[in-house]
Enzyme design. Sequence first.
Site, PDB file in Angstrom:
ATOM      1  CE  LYS A 101       2.194  -3.490  -4.762  1.00 28.95           C
ATOM      2  NZ  LYS A 101       1.715  -2.135  -4.375  1.00 28.95           N
ATOM      3  CB  SER A 149       0.714   1.871  -5.161  1.00 24.99           C
ATOM      4  OG  SER A 149       1.921   2.536  -4.904  1.00 24.99           O
ATOM      5  CB  SER A 182       4.416   0.341  -5.844  1.00 26.42           C
ATOM      6  OG  SER A 182       3.278   0.046  -5.047  1.00 26.42           O
TER       7      SER A 182
END
Lengths: 95, 486
Positions: free
Chosen positions: B79, B178, B154
Site C-alpha cells: 500500500k 481499511s 482504504s
Amino acid sequence: MSISREEIKHIANLSRIIVSDSELDKYAETLSNIVDMANEISKLNTDDVKPTAHILESVNVFRKDEVKPSFSREKILENAPTKESGCISLPKVVE
Amino acid sequence: MELYSLTIHEIAKKIKLKEVTIREVLDSVYSRIDSLESNVNAYINLTKEYAYITADKLQKKINDGLDIGFLGGVPIAIKDNMCMKDVKTTCGSKMLENFVSPYDATVIERLESAGAIILGKTNMDEFAMGSSTENSYFKKTVNPWDITKVPGGSSGGSSAAVSCDMAFAALGSDTGGSIRQPASYCSTVGLKPTYGLVSRFGLVAFASSLDQIGPFTKDVTDMAIMLNAIVGHDDKDTTSVNLEKIDYTKYLINDAKNMTIGIPREFLSEGLNPDVKKSFDIAIDELTELGAKVIDIKLDYIKYSLATYYIIATAEASSNLGRYDGIKYGYRTDKFENLLDIYKKSRTEGFGDEVKRRIMLGTYVLSSGYYDAYYKKAQKVRTLIINDFKRVFDSCDVIALPTAPNTAFKFGSKTSNPLEMYLEDIYTVPVNIAGLPGISIPCGFDSSNMPIGLQFISSAFEEKKLLQLAYTYEQNTEFHKMKPNI
C-alpha cells in the site's frame, strides 16, 4: 446545526485550511451531521472512568543513547520544495 | 494453471525446487498486471526495475545452493503509505505526489529479508481516509468482481490486486477497517493484527493509537506465512511490543472443537444487508457442525464505537497531518505572500475534501471548550469498550461478526453523504478502538455475485486462534477458491 458558519471559519483558520464563503454552508452541514452522530456518547455516564490514550500498558519506552549513522543532508534535501546553500529556503518571516 | 494464480506456499516451493525461475514468476505476474491494470487501476507505481534486479540476485543465490528465505522470490505489493527506499510514497495524495522515501519501512526490510520481491505500490484513499478508495488523488480502483463497484477502502488497491492475481499477497493498513472491509468486498483474506504486534516505522501516520499494518492474502495458510515475516519487535517504533517469536503456521489446524465463538446478536439487526446476514448465519451453522461451541454474548458499549472512533481518529489525524506545511517536503503552493500564506494555500491545494473534513473535525473536537466534551469523553468511552471486550473474552475464544454490513457498492453512491460511508465500518472500528486483532475471510456471495466477508476477533495477541478458526472454516468451504471473472 450544531456547528455554525462562524465556527467553521474559526476551525478552518486553526487547521490552516482556506474555506471560501461559498463552501461554509456545505462544511457547516456535513461537520454538524458528523458531530451530531458523535454526540451519541454524551449521554453515557463516564464520571468514574479513566480515559484510554492507547491500549498498550507500556509507558516511557527508552532506548540507549547511542550514536548511529543518519541521513546525509543532500538525501533529506531532495524532498524539499526549494533549497539554497544546503538549507531549505523560505520567504522572509522576520521584518 | 498460470503461475500468477498460485498461492505463496505453492509458488515459494516451486522456486525453491527450481521448477520455475524467479524471472518466470515475475514475468507471469507483471504480464497479468499489464493485461488488467488499465481496467483495475490497483497500482499507483510499479517497481519493475528493482524487482528484476532483486530477482536475479535471489536466483543466483538459489543456483549457488544458498537459502533465500521462506518468501524467497515471491512478488508482493505494498500500500502506498509505507515507505520504500528511493521509491515514491504518495499516500494517494497530491500533497505527497513527488515524495521519495529516504528509507525503508521496517515491514519492507522484514519482507525483503524473508526473500520477498516488491512489485509496486498500491492505490488507496488519500491518507487512508475512506472506505472505497474513491478518495485517491490519482485514480479509481475498481472491484474486480464488478468494475462498476468500489473495491472497498482504504486499502482498495492492495485487496483488488490480490483478488485478481496481480500480486501473490499485499500489505495494507487498518485504522478503522481499511484491511478487513476491502478484503470482504473483494474476497481476499485480510488481517488486522493486535496494536503493537507489527512495527509501524515507515508507515505514514493517520491515527497513531489505531493504525496497524497487516497483510492481504489468497488463503489462510499464506496469511500465517506473511505474519511470520512481518511480526516482531522493532526499537524504531515505541509502540512495538517485545514478545517471543512464534511460528504462526503451527496454528493451521483443521479443528474447531476446542473453540467457543461468541456472537453479539443485538449488534446484528439495524442496517445489515439480508444477504450478508444469511451468509453469516450459514457460516456459523457450518462452524457449529465442525464442532465449535456457539454462544450469545452482550457487548453493551459496542454501539458507541463509531462515534468514539470518529472523535479519536480525526483528533489524531488533525495533529499528525499538521506536519504538511509546504516547507520541508510535500506540495508547496506556487503563489504566496508570506509564511502563513504558504501553510494555508499548500494545505488547501494539496489535500482533498475528505482529508480536509477530517482535519477540521479533529481540530474542532480538540479545540478550546470542546476538548472535555468530545476528545476526553471519547477516550473514556474507549475504556468502556475495551473492558466490555475483556469481560466477553472470559467466556469465548473468538467473536464472530460480518466484516461489513453490505457488499461492495456502486461508484459515487455514498460520496455525497460521508456518514453513510462511515457506516460501512460499523463492524470493524470496535476492533481498532480496543486494539484487538481481526481477520476477514470469504464466506459467500450476495444475489448479484458480490463477495461477503466473515470476521473473527480475538483478545490481544491471540492471532493464532483467528488463524486456526479461519483455517478450519476455509478447509471445509470453497469460497476462497472462487476468482473474479475479469
